[in-house]
Design an enzyme around this catalytic site. Structure first.
Site, PDB file in Angstrom:
ATOM      1  N   ASN A   1       0.821  -1.223   0.000  1.00  0.00           N
ATOM      2  CA  ASN A   1       0.000   0.000   0.000  1.00  0.00           C
ATOM      3  C   ASN A   1       0.851   1.267   0.000  1.00  0.00           C
ATOM      4  O   ASN A   1       0.368   2.330   0.354  1.00  0.00           O
ATOM      5  CB  ASN A   1      -0.910   0.003   1.234  1.00  0.00           C
ATOM      6  CG  ASN A   1      -1.758  -1.245   1.312  1.00  0.00           C
ATOM      7  OD1 ASN A   1      -2.376  -1.635   0.332  1.00  0.00           O
ATOM      8  ND2 ASN A   1      -1.759  -1.887   2.461  1.00  0.00           N
TER       9      ASN A   1
ATOM     10  N   HIS B   1     -13.914  -2.215   6.464  1.00  0.00           N
ATOM     11  CA  HIS B   1     -12.728  -2.883   7.010  1.00  0.00           C
ATOM     12  C   HIS B   1     -12.964  -3.431   8.427  1.00  0.00           C
ATOM     13  O   HIS B   1     -13.754  -2.883   9.197  1.00  0.00           O
ATOM     14  CB  HIS B   1     -11.593  -1.857   7.043  1.00  0.00           C
ATOM     15  CG  HIS B   1     -10.246  -2.418   7.326  1.00  0.00           C
ATOM     16  ND1 HIS B   1      -9.696  -2.413   8.584  1.00  0.00           N
ATOM     17  CD2 HIS B   1      -9.336  -2.998   6.519  1.00  0.00           C
ATOM     18  CE1 HIS B   1      -8.491  -2.958   8.533  1.00  0.00           C
ATOM     19  NE2 HIS B   1      -8.242  -3.325   7.283  1.00  0.00           N
TER      20      HIS B   1
ATOM     21  N   GLU C   1     -15.881   3.495   3.563  1.00  0.00           N
ATOM     22  CA  GLU C   1     -14.486   3.736   3.164  1.00  0.00           C
ATOM     23  C   GLU C   1     -14.493   4.594   1.903  1.00  0.00           C
ATOM     24  O   GLU C   1     -15.314   4.358   1.007  1.00  0.00           O
ATOM     25  CB  GLU C   1     -13.779   2.408   2.859  1.00  0.00           C
ATOM     26  CG  GLU C   1     -13.516   1.594   4.092  1.00  0.00           C
ATOM     27  CD  GLU C   1     -12.880   0.239   3.769  1.00  0.00           C
ATOM     28  OE1 GLU C   1     -12.048   0.148   2.855  1.00  0.00           O
ATOM     29  OE2 GLU C   1     -13.238  -0.724   4.454  1.00  0.00           O
TER      30      GLU C   1
ATOM     31  N   SER D   1     -10.755  -1.151   0.442  1.00  0.00           N
ATOM     32  CA  SER D   1      -9.395  -1.690   0.471  1.00  0.00           C
ATOM     33  C   SER D   1      -9.224  -2.935  -0.387  1.00  0.00           C
ATOM     34  O   SER D   1      -8.156  -3.162  -0.940  1.00  0.00           O
ATOM     35  CB  SER D   1      -8.986  -1.998   1.903  1.00  0.00           C
ATOM     36  OG  SER D   1      -9.844  -2.968   2.472  1.00  0.00           O
TER      37      SER D   1
ATOM     38  N   ASP E   1     -13.539   6.423   6.092  1.00  0.00           N
ATOM     39  CA  ASP E   1     -12.183   5.899   6.297  1.00  0.00           C
ATOM     40  C   ASP E   1     -11.440   6.027   4.975  1.00  0.00           C
ATOM     41  O   ASP E   1     -11.747   5.344   3.998  1.00  0.00           O
ATOM     42  CB  ASP E   1     -12.284   4.429   6.745  1.00  0.00           C
ATOM     43  CG  ASP E   1     -10.927   3.793   6.982  1.00  0.00           C
ATOM     44  OD1 ASP E   1      -9.932   4.244   6.373  1.00  0.00           O
ATOM     45  OD2 ASP E   1     -10.857   2.813   7.747  1.00  0.00           O
TER      46      ASP E   1
ATOM     47  N   HIS F   1      -7.116   4.334   1.956  1.00  0.00           N
ATOM     48  CA  HIS F   1      -6.556   4.093   0.615  1.00  0.00           C
ATOM     49  C   HIS F   1      -6.806   5.259  -0.336  1.00  0.00           C
ATOM     50  O   HIS F   1      -6.618   5.111  -1.545  1.00  0.00           O
ATOM     51  CB  HIS F   1      -7.133   2.795   0.043  1.00  0.00           C
ATOM     52  CG  HIS F   1      -6.788   1.619   0.899  1.00  0.00           C
ATOM     53  ND1 HIS F   1      -5.615   0.897   0.745  1.00  0.00           N
ATOM     54  CD2 HIS F   1      -7.424   1.079   1.972  1.00  0.00           C
ATOM     55  CE1 HIS F   1      -5.573  -0.042   1.660  1.00  0.00           C
ATOM     56  NE2 HIS F   1      -6.646   0.040   2.419  1.00  0.00           N
TER      57      HIS F   1
ATOM     58  N   LYS G   1       0.075   4.177   4.582  1.00  0.00           N
ATOM     59  CA  LYS G   1      -0.052   3.693   3.204  1.00  0.00           C
ATOM     60  C   LYS G   1       0.607   4.721   2.274  1.00  0.00           C
ATOM     61  O   LYS G   1       1.832   4.770   2.236  1.00  0.00           O
ATOM     62  CB  LYS G   1      -1.509   3.366   2.915  1.00  0.00           C
ATOM     63  CG  LYS G   1      -2.024   2.322   3.948  1.00  0.00           C
ATOM     64  CD  LYS G   1      -3.345   1.735   3.616  1.00  0.00           C
ATOM     65  CE  LYS G   1      -3.965   0.969   4.773  1.00  0.00           C
ATOM     66  NZ  LYS G   1      -3.236  -0.196   5.257  1.00  0.00           N
TER      67      LYS G   1
HETATM   68  C1  PLP Z   1      -9.779   0.708   5.190  1.00  0.00           C
HETATM   69  C2  PLP Z   1      -8.721   0.562   6.230  1.00  0.00           C
HETATM   70  N1  PLP Z   1      -8.862   1.200   7.401  1.00  0.00           N
HETATM   71  C3  PLP Z   1      -7.940   1.100   8.352  1.00  0.00           C
HETATM   72  C4  PLP Z   1      -6.811   0.355   8.181  1.00  0.00           C
HETATM   73  C5  PLP Z   1      -5.827   0.259   9.303  1.00  0.00           C
HETATM   74  O1  PLP Z   1      -4.811   1.190   9.154  1.00  0.00           O
HETATM   75  P1  PLP Z   1      -3.413   0.930   9.871  1.00  0.00           P
HETATM   76  O2  PLP Z   1      -2.662  -0.016   9.008  1.00  0.00           O
HETATM   77  O3  PLP Z   1      -2.788   2.285   9.959  1.00  0.00           O
HETATM   78  O4  PLP Z   1      -3.721   0.348  11.204  1.00  0.00           O
HETATM   79  C6  PLP Z   1      -6.607  -0.316   6.966  1.00  0.00           C
HETATM   80  C7  PLP Z   1      -5.426  -1.144   6.673  1.00  0.00           C
HETATM   81  O5  PLP Z   1      -4.614  -1.570   7.333  1.00  0.00           O
HETATM   82  C8  PLP Z   1      -7.585  -0.219   5.972  1.00  0.00           C
HETATM   83  O6  PLP Z   1      -7.447  -0.863   4.803  1.00  0.00           O
END
Ligand code: PLP
Length: 405
Positions: free
Chosen positions: A68, A154, A198, A202, A227, A230, A260
């Site tokens: 990512n 997620h 989101e 993801s 969220d 991405h 990411k």
């Molecule tokens: C949509 C989404 N939210 C949150 C996260 C979590 O973020 P982090 O890796 O900073 O914990 C991720 C991936 O890891 C994700 O794909």
């Protein structure tokens, strides 16, 4: 204190006189056997990432199309330098939580920059995106409240929703009308309501109808959390999915990660000042955990600086993804993520193995990360990929008989 070997009896003050682990190990073995039987075993694989998208795994050198690091910033000399300078100056670790002595001044600079990018009054940085979601959601809604979430959000949004103990309803993926329908049915029975989605999904790479969800939230007196894990650094000139043509959409809670496209680590929420102050006072995953290391904060700020100052860089991941979908006659990419759904777990694993034999690292994604029967290859594209890399990948995928005719 020296602990005995796990097979030796634990005795003495605690009064344990039986071997320590048999029942627990049996339990774990049974669980693992079931996971293996479903072709769902996960294994860690030591991997050395390099600049340019290359990775070393054991004897293999592969080109990664599955991480990512959308802008390649985790390997950027300016981020490494910033992390080293801050480490030299402030130390390797934070030493305490933010509310004790961990609130290094680097946080303030980073949060001011995030708020500016996101067009909000304020922002707050958490230890990770996961920690952000499990802290934000229970701070804002509780047992008398309603959460209406896209069915594909997620795992950490689900985790936050469960911690909130609110009633949870799921709407059909990216279907704002279905979200409206659920709000119409259930909103009146609850005190507050939070909608979760989101910006870029993801595992599917598609984008939420943020404007329509914002309108649904307005119509039903709900709050919208997007969220943008991405989307930051990739969508809308890097500002994420809370914007269209440079204008802010009605999203009260713009959440995301610094791990990411930003190339460092950490999570964030950009919102109004009162909301951020409430988070500082109530979010357990902010309060009861050690602050991020100074080097990480400095790298994240440098990553955001590059995102703000280099629109050409930010445009590349989606352009590379589009070149790939065009070469394979797939629907045009709208983010840096392109899924190729194969259905069966074994088929996805086999396709990933065969791409690795051709020098491409593309991880097979299986349940429970994705719904049953939708195991897939998830391709991600980075500014680091050259056009010829993408063309070679598309050729390799075609040679496996995958992609559209
Ligand atoms: C949509 C989404 N939210 C949150 C996260 C979590 O973020 P982090 O890796 O900073 O914990 C991720 C991936 O890891 C994700 O794909």
């Amino acid at each position: 204190m020296i602990l005995p070997q796990s097979s030796a009896p634990l005795a003495g003050d605690w009064g344990y006189d039986r071997p320590m682990t048999n029942a627990l190990d049996d339990f774990a073995r049974d669980k693992l056997a079931a996971i293996e039987a479903a072709t769902l075993t996960r294994r860690l694989k030591p991997t050395v990432r390099q600049a340019g998208g290359g990775v070393r795994r054991g004897p293999s050198r592969l080109l990664s199309f599955c991480d990512n690091d959308y802008l390649g910033l985790s390997q950027h000399p300016a981020l490494k330098r910033a992390a080293m300078d801050a480490t030299e100056r402030f130390g390797a670790g934070a030493g305490a939580s933010r509310l004790v002595t961990g609130d290094n001044p680097l946080y303030q600079a980073l949060e001011a920059r995030l708020a500016r990018i996101k067009g909000t009054e304020a922002a707050i940085v958490f230890g990770s995106g996961y920690l952000a979601n499990i802290g934000i959601i229970p701070t804002l809604v509780g047992a008398d409240d309603l959460i209406v979430a896209d069915e594909l959000v997620h795992a950490c949004l689900h985790a936050g929703a469960r911690l909130a103990r609110a009633e949870i309803l799921l709407f059909r993926h990216n279907d704002a009308e279905d979200c409206q329908r659920l709000l119409g049915l259930a909103r009146r029975n609850h005190r507050h309501c939070l909608i979760l989605t989101e910006g870029v999904f993801s595992m599917d790479g598609d984008r939420a109808p943020v404007a329509a969800l914002g309108a649904a939230a307005r119509a039903h007196d709900a709050w919208l959390l997007v969220d943008d894990a991405h989307a930051l650094g990739v969508i809308n000139g890097g500002r994420g999915s809370g914007f269209t043509d440079g204008e802010r959409l009605p999203v009260e809670l713009q959440m995301g990660t610094l791990s990411k496209a930003v190339g460092a680590y950490g999570g964030y929420l950009a919102a109004s000042r009162p909301v951020i102050e409430l988070i500082v006072n109530r979010a357990r995953s902010l309060i009861y955990t050690t602050a991020l290391p100074p080097g990480t904060l400095a790298a994240a700020e440098k990553g955001l600086e590059l995102i703000e100052s280099d629109p050409g860089l930010v445009a590349k991941p989606v352009a590379r993804a589009r070149a790939f979908t065009q070469a394979l006659n797939l629907p045009a990419a709208v983010s840096a993520i392109v899924p190729l759904i194969l259905g069966d777990e074994a088929r996805a694993l086999d396709a990933a193995d065969r791409l690795a034999q051709r020098g491409f690292l593309v991880t097979a994604i299986r349940p429970p990360t994705v719904p049953d029967g939708s195991s897939r290859l998830r391709f991600t594209f980075s500014a680091e990929h050259r056009e010829e890399d993408v063309a070679a990948l598309a050729e390799a995928v075609r040679a496996l008989g995958l992609g559209a005719p």
